[in-house]
Scaffold this motif. Structure first.
Motif, PDB file in Angstrom:
ATOM      1  N   LYS A   1      32.734  58.895  15.678  1.00 36.26           N
ATOM      2  CA  LYS A   1      33.382  59.222  14.405  1.00 36.26           C
ATOM      3  C   LYS A   1      33.094  60.649  13.947  1.00 36.26           C
ATOM      4  O   LYS A   1      33.012  60.935  12.747  1.00 36.26           O
ATOM      5  CB  LYS A   1      32.984  58.222  13.312  1.00 36.26           C
ATOM      6  CG  LYS A   1      33.429  56.799  13.604  1.00 36.26           C
ATOM      7  CD  LYS A   1      33.021  55.864  12.477  1.00 36.26           C
ATOM      8  CE  LYS A   1      33.623  54.485  12.653  1.00 36.26           C
ATOM      9  NZ  LYS A   1      33.292  53.858  13.944  1.00 36.26           N
TER      10      LYS A   1
ATOM     11  N   THR B   1      40.362  59.893  20.685  1.00 34.01           N
ATOM     12  CA  THR B   1      41.544  60.366  19.961  1.00 34.01           C
ATOM     13  C   THR B   1      41.620  61.879  20.035  1.00 34.01           C
ATOM     14  O   THR B   1      40.611  62.571  19.820  1.00 34.01           O
ATOM     15  CB  THR B   1      41.506  59.929  18.487  1.00 34.01           C
ATOM     16  OG1 THR B   1      41.387  58.504  18.434  1.00 34.01           O
ATOM     17  CG2 THR B   1      42.765  60.348  17.756  1.00 34.01           C
TER      18      THR B   1
ATOM     19  N   SER C   1      35.369  57.113  18.859  1.00 42.48           N
ATOM     20  CA  SER C   1      35.104  56.125  17.807  1.00 42.48           C
ATOM     21  C   SER C   1      33.689  55.568  17.887  1.00 42.48           C
ATOM     22  O   SER C   1      33.179  55.012  16.917  1.00 42.48           O
ATOM     23  CB  SER C   1      36.118  54.974  17.892  1.00 42.48           C
ATOM     24  OG  SER C   1      35.997  54.298  19.131  1.00 42.48           O
TER      25      SER C   1
ATOM     26  N   HIS D   1      43.462  65.355  18.523  1.00 42.21           N
ATOM     27  CA  HIS D   1      44.073  65.817  17.281  1.00 42.21           C
ATOM     28  C   HIS D   1      44.664  67.214  17.482  1.00 42.21           C
ATOM     29  O   HIS D   1      44.081  68.035  18.208  1.00 42.21           O
ATOM     30  CB  HIS D   1      43.041  65.871  16.153  1.00 42.21           C
ATOM     31  CG  HIS D   1      42.393  64.548  15.863  1.00 42.21           C
ATOM     32  ND1 HIS D   1      42.877  63.681  14.914  1.00 42.21           N
ATOM     33  CD2 HIS D   1      41.301  63.945  16.406  1.00 42.21           C
ATOM     34  CE1 HIS D   1      42.111  62.608  14.868  1.00 42.21           C
ATOM     35  NE2 HIS D   1      41.142  62.737  15.773  1.00 42.21           N
TER      36      HIS D   1
ATOM     37  N   THR E   1      37.606  54.149  21.397  1.00 46.75           N
ATOM     38  CA  THR E   1      38.779  54.934  21.789  1.00 46.75           C
ATOM     39  C   THR E   1      38.461  56.421  21.669  1.00 46.75           C
ATOM     40  O   THR E   1      37.611  56.851  20.880  1.00 46.75           O
ATOM     41  CB  THR E   1      39.992  54.614  20.894  1.00 46.75           C
ATOM     42  OG1 THR E   1      39.655  54.897  19.526  1.00 46.75           O
ATOM     43  CG2 THR E   1      40.403  53.165  21.051  1.00 46.75           C
TER      44      THR E   1
ATOM     45  N   LEU F   1      39.047  66.689  19.128  1.00 50.08           N
ATOM     46  CA  LEU F   1      38.942  65.324  19.638  1.00 50.08           C
ATOM     47  C   LEU F   1      37.837  64.577  18.905  1.00 50.08           C
ATOM     48  O   LEU F   1      36.969  65.173  18.256  1.00 50.08           O
ATOM     49  CB  LEU F   1      38.690  65.326  21.140  1.00 50.08           C
ATOM     50  CG  LEU F   1      37.541  66.183  21.681  1.00 50.08           C
ATOM     51  CD1 LEU F   1      36.221  65.444  21.660  1.00 50.08           C
ATOM     52  CD2 LEU F   1      37.863  66.655  23.081  1.00 50.08           C
TER      53      LEU F   1
ATOM     54  N   ASP G   1      46.366  64.192  11.768  1.00 53.34           N
ATOM     55  CA  ASP G   1      46.214  62.889  12.418  1.00 53.34           C
ATOM     56  C   ASP G   1      46.334  63.052  13.924  1.00 53.34           C
ATOM     57  O   ASP G   1      47.007  63.975  14.423  1.00 53.34           O
ATOM     58  CB  ASP G   1      47.275  61.921  11.909  1.00 53.34           C
ATOM     59  CG  ASP G   1      47.105  61.590  10.431  1.00 53.34           C
ATOM     60  OD1 ASP G   1      45.966  61.693   9.945  1.00 53.34           O
ATOM     61  OD2 ASP G   1      48.112  61.258   9.776  1.00 53.34           O
ATOM     62  N   GLY G   2      45.687  62.153  14.653  1.00 52.15           N
ATOM     63  CA  GLY G   2      45.694  62.259  16.097  1.00 52.15           C
ATOM     64  C   GLY G   2      46.329  61.065  16.767  1.00 52.15           C
ATOM     65  O   GLY G   2      46.887  60.171  16.120  1.00 52.15           O
ATOM     66  N   VAL G   3      46.238  61.054  18.089  1.00 51.77           N
ATOM     67  CA  VAL G   3      46.777  59.962  18.881  1.00 51.77           C
ATOM     68  C   VAL G   3      45.697  59.484  19.848  1.00 51.77           C
ATOM     69  O   VAL G   3      44.965  60.282  20.445  1.00 51.77           O
ATOM     70  CB  VAL G   3      48.040  60.417  19.659  1.00 51.77           C
ATOM     71  CG1 VAL G   3      47.736  61.593  20.571  1.00 51.77           C
ATOM     72  CG2 VAL G   3      48.633  59.258  20.451  1.00 51.77           C
ATOM     73  N   GLU G   4      45.565  58.177  19.972  1.00 47.84           N
ATOM     74  CA  GLU G   4      44.574  57.593  20.872  1.00 47.84           C
ATOM     75  C   GLU G   4      45.092  57.677  22.306  1.00 47.84           C
ATOM     76  O   GLU G   4      46.180  57.197  22.620  1.00 47.84           O
ATOM     77  CB  GLU G   4      44.307  56.140  20.487  1.00 47.84           C
ATOM     78  CG  GLU G   4      43.701  55.977  19.096  1.00 47.84           C
ATOM     79  CD  GLU G   4      43.590  54.531  18.673  1.00 47.84           C
ATOM     80  OE1 GLU G   4      44.267  53.687  19.309  1.00 47.84           O
ATOM     81  OE2 GLU G   4      42.845  54.225  17.718  1.00 47.84           O
ATOM     82  N   VAL G   5      44.298  58.289  23.177  1.00 45.42           N
ATOM     83  CA  VAL G   5      44.746  58.512  24.552  1.00 45.42           C
ATOM     84  C   VAL G   5      43.902  57.766  25.579  1.00 45.42           C
ATOM     85  O   VAL G   5      44.280  57.679  26.751  1.00 45.42           O
ATOM     86  CB  VAL G   5      44.744  60.022  24.876  1.00 45.42           C
ATOM     87  CG1 VAL G   5      45.726  60.769  23.995  1.00 45.42           C
ATOM     88  CG2 VAL G   5      43.341  60.605  24.735  1.00 45.42           C
TER      89      VAL G   5
ATOM     90  N   ARG H   1      34.640  64.498  14.556  1.00 48.22           N
ATOM     91  CA  ARG H   1      35.704  65.314  15.152  1.00 48.22           C
ATOM     92  C   ARG H   1      35.134  66.688  15.518  1.00 48.22           C
ATOM     93  O   ARG H   1      34.582  67.400  14.666  1.00 48.22           O
ATOM     94  CB  ARG H   1      36.869  65.477  14.180  1.00 48.22           C
ATOM     95  CG  ARG H   1      38.057  66.221  14.780  1.00 48.22           C
ATOM     96  CD  ARG H   1      39.190  66.392  13.793  1.00 48.22           C
ATOM     97  NE  ARG H   1      39.663  65.123  13.240  1.00 48.22           N
ATOM     98  CZ  ARG H   1      40.802  64.995  12.563  1.00 48.22           C
ATOM     99  NH1 ARG H   1      41.564  66.072  12.320  1.00 48.22           N
ATOM    100  NH2 ARG H   1      41.159  63.821  12.095  1.00 48.22           N
TER     101      ARG H   1
END
Length: 346
Positions: free
Chosen positions: A201, A239, A291, A241, A237, A288, A247-251, A203
């Protein structure tokens, strides 16, 4: 019958030099020279006057030519190019002394500017081979087969990307397992745990200026990534950004087996790997977050940039490269220096 002495006297006089003696050939040559000189005197006033070219007249180089409705065509019966444009006047600057600076070899004039009612080339009427500029784009009349011609956009650095593979020895841009204490101090406090793993958690930004610098161009760079998550504390996960606040995307999803299913009675982290293509921010940083706490390895296999000159290459010219490769490297380095003072707002 003439006396012998008189004959001998006339022969001697014919051989004697002097202004009185001019043979026929000499007279013809001198007459031609006089006529040519007179013609030159008559033509000289016309050559000193200002020339003018109207539609249909001879094309005049070094001046503005108006063709009206008439078509201007260069046609050749050979297999070589019908038009070759070369600027031989060069301008040297100390900052780019390894190359010569020249003006553009060919310039397509834009339509007459008008903000209230601008002009626009009719791309629907393009013939095969036509080239026009409109709306910041270059259009080419492409022959699509079956006598069809389509207006095709010629992509420039603003509207297309250049793929540059990254050598394996430069691919690893982040590996939490091998970061030194000095390198970890470049991140915020709390980004890493005591054992060196990336905290969950949190970034972080991975600086990629060692590979690419897009500060002088408008579009942002994108990168092709190879990702690994190891020694995770819990399932989670990864993520990516586009920025610090976006906001980001989980890859990537990674799993830690619970103690209930392991023989050792300890949780077991399964290694996870994946790939992604993601854009960088305006400062060429990759953002990035994990989590849950884990080790992370990020490798860049390729960069997508708008201009090849933004790729960071070796400063010294590669002596082992081909003559063409060395010339390209010198040209790119000169372009980097010319655009070094340019700063495009994000």
């Amino acid at each position: 019958m003439p006396e012998p002495d008189a004959v001998e006297t006339r022969a001697v006089e014919s051989r004697a030099p002097g202004p009185e003696r001019l043979d026929r050939r000499t007279v013809v040559r001198r007459s031609a020279a006089v006529l040519a000189g007179a013609a030159g005197l008559l033509a000289a006033p016309a050559l000193t006057g200002a020339a003018a070219a109207d539609p249909g007249d001879t094309l005049r180089l070094g001046s503005r030519n108006k063709a009206g409705d008439a078509q201007t065509r260069l046609q050749s019966e050979t297999t070589v190019a019908s038009l070759s444009v070369l600027n031989e006047r060069i301008r040297r600057e100390e900052s780019v002394g390894e190359v010569d600076l020249v003006a553009p070899q060919l310039r397509l004039a834009t339509p007459i500017p008008g903000a209230r009612r601008p002009q626009l080339p009719d791309v629907r009427s393009l013939a095969a081979g036509d080239l026009v500029a409109a709306g910041g784009l270059l259009y080419f009349g492409a022959d699509a087969g079956d006598f069809d011609v389509l207006p095709s956009q010629v992509f420039t650095s603003t509207f297309a990307n250049y793929l540059h593979p990254v050598p394996p020895d430069r691919a690893t841009v982040f590996d939490s397992r091998s970061l030194t204490a000095e390198q970890r101090r470049g991140f915020a406090v709390g980004d890493f745990t005591a054992d060196g793993r990336l905290a969950g958690k949190r970034r972080i930004a991975v600086d990629l200026r060692a590979l690419v610098n897009t500060s002088s161009v408008a579009p942002r760079a994108a990168v092709a990534l190879s990702l690994q998550v190891l020694a995770a504390q819990a399932s989670g996960t990864l993520t990516l950004h586009p920025g610090a606040q976006s906001d980001g995307v989980e890859v990537l999803f990674y799993t830690v087996l619970p103690v209930e299913v392991t023989r050792s009675g300890q949780p077991y982290a399964l290694p996870a790997s994946g790939a992604a293509i993601v854009g960088l921010d305006r400062e060429d940083r990759l953002w990035l977050a994990l989590s849950s706490t884990a080790h992370l390895v990020v490798r860049v296999t390729g960069v997508f940039v708008s201009d090849p000159t933004v790729v960071i290459e070796a400063q010294a010219v590669n002596a082992d490269a081909s003559p063409y490769g060395r010339r390209v490297q010198r040209q790119r380095e000169a372009l980097r220096r010319l655009t070094a003072t340019t700063r495009v707002p994000g």
